[in-house]
Design a protein around this motif. Structure first.
Motif, PDB file in Angstrom:
ATOM      1  N   ALA A   9     -15.216 -52.920   0.642  1.00 16.94           N
ATOM      2  CA  ALA A   9     -16.440 -53.940   0.362  1.00 16.94           C
ATOM      3  C   ALA A   9     -16.041 -54.626  -0.861  1.00 16.94           C
ATOM      4  O   ALA A   9     -16.515 -56.005  -0.960  1.00 16.94           O
ATOM      5  CB  ALA A   9     -17.521 -52.720   0.224  1.00 16.94           C
ATOM      6  N   ALA A  10     -15.780 -53.954  -2.224  1.00 16.22           N
ATOM      7  CA  ALA A  10     -15.529 -54.750  -3.475  1.00 16.22           C
ATOM      8  C   ALA A  10     -14.514 -55.814  -3.035  1.00 16.22           C
ATOM      9  O   ALA A  10     -14.524 -56.742  -3.724  1.00 16.22           O
ATOM     10  CB  ALA A  10     -15.175 -53.588  -4.226  1.00 16.22           C
ATOM     11  N   ARG A  13     -15.963 -58.693  -1.561  1.00 12.51           N
ATOM     12  CA  ARG A  13     -16.826 -59.392  -2.434  1.00 12.51           C
ATOM     13  C   ARG A  13     -16.032 -60.298  -3.643  1.00 12.51           C
ATOM     14  O   ARG A  13     -16.201 -61.720  -3.610  1.00 12.51           O
ATOM     15  CB  ARG A  13     -17.704 -58.495  -3.107  1.00 12.51           C
ATOM     16  CG  ARG A  13     -18.646 -58.166  -2.249  1.00 12.51           C
ATOM     17  CD  ARG A  13     -19.814 -57.282  -2.988  1.00 12.51           C
ATOM     18  NE  ARG A  13     -19.468 -56.265  -3.894  1.00 12.51           N
ATOM     19  CZ  ARG A  13     -19.464 -54.875  -3.480  1.00 12.51           C
ATOM     20  NH1 ARG A  13     -19.432 -54.664  -2.490  1.00 12.51           N
ATOM     21  NH2 ARG A  13     -18.863 -54.127  -4.378  1.00 12.51           N
ATOM     22  N   THR A  14     -14.847 -59.851  -4.192  1.00 14.80           N
ATOM     23  CA  THR A  14     -14.311 -60.506  -5.262  1.00 14.80           C
ATOM     24  C   THR A  14     -13.295 -61.516  -4.632  1.00 14.80           C
ATOM     25  O   THR A  14     -13.342 -62.556  -5.403  1.00 14.80           O
ATOM     26  CB  THR A  14     -13.319 -59.439  -5.953  1.00 14.80           C
ATOM     27  OG1 THR A  14     -12.496 -58.995  -5.128  1.00 14.80           O
ATOM     28  CG2 THR A  14     -13.947 -58.180  -6.705  1.00 14.80           C
ATOM     29  N   ARG A  16     -14.178 -63.334  -1.943  1.00 20.22           N
ATOM     30  CA  ARG A  16     -15.300 -64.360  -1.665  1.00 20.22           C
ATOM     31  C   ARG A  16     -15.601 -65.113  -2.969  1.00 20.22           C
ATOM     32  O   ARG A  16     -15.892 -66.489  -2.972  1.00 20.22           O
ATOM     33  CB  ARG A  16     -16.288 -63.763  -0.875  1.00 20.22           C
ATOM     34  CG  ARG A  16     -17.499 -64.712  -0.716  1.00 20.22           C
ATOM     35  CD  ARG A  16     -18.727 -64.124   0.182  1.00 20.22           C
ATOM     36  NE  ARG A  16     -19.328 -62.851  -0.156  1.00 20.22           N
ATOM     37  CZ  ARG A  16     -20.105 -62.885  -1.178  1.00 20.22           C
ATOM     38  NH1 ARG A  16     -20.630 -64.387  -1.864  1.00 20.22           N
ATOM     39  NH2 ARG A  16     -20.632 -61.965  -1.726  1.00 20.22           N
ATOM     40  N   GLU A  17     -15.981 -64.242  -3.991  1.00 25.34           N
ATOM     41  CA  GLU A  17     -16.445 -65.036  -5.042  1.00 25.34           C
ATOM     42  C   GLU A  17     -15.436 -65.810  -5.907  1.00 25.34           C
ATOM     43  O   GLU A  17     -15.857 -66.614  -6.878  1.00 25.34           O
ATOM     44  CB  GLU A  17     -16.813 -63.816  -6.242  1.00 25.34           C
ATOM     45  CG  GLU A  17     -18.199 -63.248  -5.422  1.00 25.34           C
ATOM     46  CD  GLU A  17     -18.514 -62.069  -6.319  1.00 25.34           C
ATOM     47  OE1 GLU A  17     -17.814 -61.546  -7.216  1.00 25.34           O
ATOM     48  OE2 GLU A  17     -19.720 -61.365  -6.127  1.00 25.34           O
ATOM     49  N   THR A  34     -24.502 -67.464  -7.408  1.00 27.56           N
ATOM     50  CA  THR A  34     -23.183 -66.651  -7.856  1.00 27.56           C
ATOM     51  C   THR A  34     -22.208 -67.428  -7.517  1.00 27.56           C
ATOM     52  O   THR A  34     -22.195 -68.339  -7.043  1.00 27.56           O
ATOM     53  CB  THR A  34     -23.246 -65.183  -6.794  1.00 27.56           C
ATOM     54  OG1 THR A  34     -23.266 -66.032  -5.213  1.00 27.56           O
ATOM     55  CG2 THR A  34     -24.396 -64.549  -7.111  1.00 27.56           C
ATOM     56  N   ARG A  39     -21.994 -65.535   1.842  1.00 31.20           N
ATOM     57  CA  ARG A  39     -21.569 -65.026   2.716  1.00 31.20           C
ATOM     58  C   ARG A  39     -21.849 -65.636   4.190  1.00 31.20           C
ATOM     59  O   ARG A  39     -21.079 -65.522   5.082  1.00 31.20           O
ATOM     60  CB  ARG A  39     -22.393 -63.554   2.821  1.00 31.20           C
ATOM     61  CG  ARG A  39     -22.241 -62.423   1.839  1.00 31.20           C
ATOM     62  CD  ARG A  39     -23.229 -61.470   1.610  1.00 31.20           C
ATOM     63  NE  ARG A  39     -22.905 -60.452   0.755  1.00 31.20           N
ATOM     64  CZ  ARG A  39     -24.034 -59.582   0.412  1.00 31.20           C
ATOM     65  NH1 ARG A  39     -24.987 -59.835   0.686  1.00 31.20           N
ATOM     66  NH2 ARG A  39     -23.272 -58.674  -0.474  1.00 31.20           N
ATOM     67  N   GLU A  57     -19.576 -55.797   3.243  1.00 28.55           N
ATOM     68  CA  GLU A  57     -19.712 -56.163   1.697  1.00 28.55           C
ATOM     69  C   GLU A  57     -20.587 -54.819   1.042  1.00 28.55           C
ATOM     70  O   GLU A  57     -20.455 -54.660  -0.217  1.00 28.55           O
ATOM     71  CB  GLU A  57     -19.899 -57.168   1.275  1.00 28.55           C
ATOM     72  CG  GLU A  57     -19.092 -58.494   1.520  1.00 28.55           C
ATOM     73  CD  GLU A  57     -19.332 -59.616   0.766  1.00 28.55           C
ATOM     74  OE1 GLU A  57     -20.506 -59.613  -0.167  1.00 28.55           O
ATOM     75  OE2 GLU A  57     -18.690 -60.569   0.933  1.00 28.55           O
ATOM     76  N   GLN A  58     -21.125 -54.189   1.840  1.00 27.03           N
ATOM     77  CA  GLN A  58     -22.164 -53.092   1.404  1.00 27.03           C
ATOM     78  C   GLN A  58     -21.504 -51.805   1.841  1.00 27.03           C
ATOM     79  O   GLN A  58     -22.261 -50.704   1.599  1.00 27.03           O
ATOM     80  CB  GLN A  58     -23.521 -53.222   1.964  1.00 27.03           C
ATOM     81  CG  GLN A  58     -24.383 -54.561   1.425  1.00 27.03           C
ATOM     82  CD  GLN A  58     -25.680 -54.800   2.118  1.00 27.03           C
ATOM     83  OE1 GLN A  58     -26.072 -53.968   3.046  1.00 27.03           O
ATOM     84  NE2 GLN A  58     -26.381 -55.620   1.308  1.00 27.03           N
TER      85      GLN A  58
END
Length: 274
Positions: A9-10, A13-14, A16-17, A34, A39, A57-58
């Motif tokens: 999940a983490a 996220r990283t 994607r960001e 952000t 998403r 991601e959760q």
């Protein structure tokens, strides 16, 4: 130490960001709160539902299929190392069987000796040093003087008070070492010794903890390092990592001088005539 599901999940996220919407011809609106892609945008690029990306991601217990991992890897523009890491976290890559190697396979140990005068050593998947030749010991450290639990290339590179200062470009070496270690953990998340090593490094070194949180990933392979040897001076070494077909749990690391000056320095270090 985090679980593979939480890490997946983490990691997503990283990744994607870190993406720039302009690289995808997407509008950059002020309403973006952000960094990176939304998403919804990742879901559209990968051909999956937005809810699926949200649940991944959760860390809500999903195990993506190999096809979904491939689609998300393409959407997130992952490197080869990051893609392999994602497959490992999703448990979609074939895994070896049996216990990790803790002793050198005899024929490979002989090969390490035969590679002299090139410095060489044999490692397992968690970078424990199983065998080494005299040239490698003189280049870095006499590993035989260390307790077995400290004969680990990553621990030496990252935390040993003398070895960690050998590297001229220490920050790059540490960053790459952590990226290698993260890839190893994703492939062997149930190895308690590897998990304990990472926990020790994370708890005992702020730099390690900061770089570990960045979730950079790199598979083992060739790399160049410049060493500041206390006796032979500056030595630029190209390291190659080879995986034997019959013993895929062991890795052969071979060092070669990167230039003529380093070749002469290696000879001096090994006590050989110039």
């Amino acid at each position: 130490m985090t679980t593979a599901t939480a890490e997946l999940a983490a990691f997503l996220r990283t990744r994607r960001e870190r993406l720039d919407p302009r690289d995808f011809d997407l509008p950059v609106r002020r309403s973006r709160r952000t960094p990176g892609l939304r998403r919804e945008e990742v879901a559209e690029l990968a051909g999956v539902s937005v809810d699926y990306v949200v649940r991944l991601e959760q860390a809500r217990g999903l195990r993506p299929s190999a096809a979904v991992v491939e689609a998300l890897s393409a959407a997130l523009r992952l490197t080869d190392g990051e893609r392999a890491y994602f497959f490992d976290l999703a448990r979609q890559r074939p895994r070896g069987t049996g216990e990790p190697a803790t002793t050198a396979e005899p024929s490979l140990a002989r090969l390490v000796d035969d590679l002299s005068p090139l410095p060489a050593m044999l490692l397992n998947h968690r970078f424990d040093i199983l065998a080494w030749n005299g040239e490698m010991a003189r280049l870095l450290l006499d590993f035989g003087t260390l307790p077995p639990s400290r004969r680990n290339a990553m621990w030496l590179c990252l935390l040993h008070p003398e070895i960690r200062e050998y590297y001229v470009d220490r920050e790059r070496v540490v960053r790459e070492g952590i990226a290698h270690l993260r890839a190893a953990w994703a492939a062997h998340p149930d190895d308690p010794v590897l998990t304990a090593l990472i926990a020790e490094c994370t708890g005992g070194n702020e730099e390690f903890a900061r770089l570990w949180a960045e979730r950079d990933v790199r598979g083992t392979g060739r790399a160049g390092k410049v060493l500041r040897h206390p006796g032979a001076g500056v030595i630029a070494v190209d390291f190659e990592v080879l995986v034997p077909l019959r013993d895929s749990g062991q890795r052969l690391l071979i060092g070669r001088p990167a230039d003529e000056a380093s070749r002469a320095a290696l000879r001096s270090c090994a006590g050989s005539p110039g």
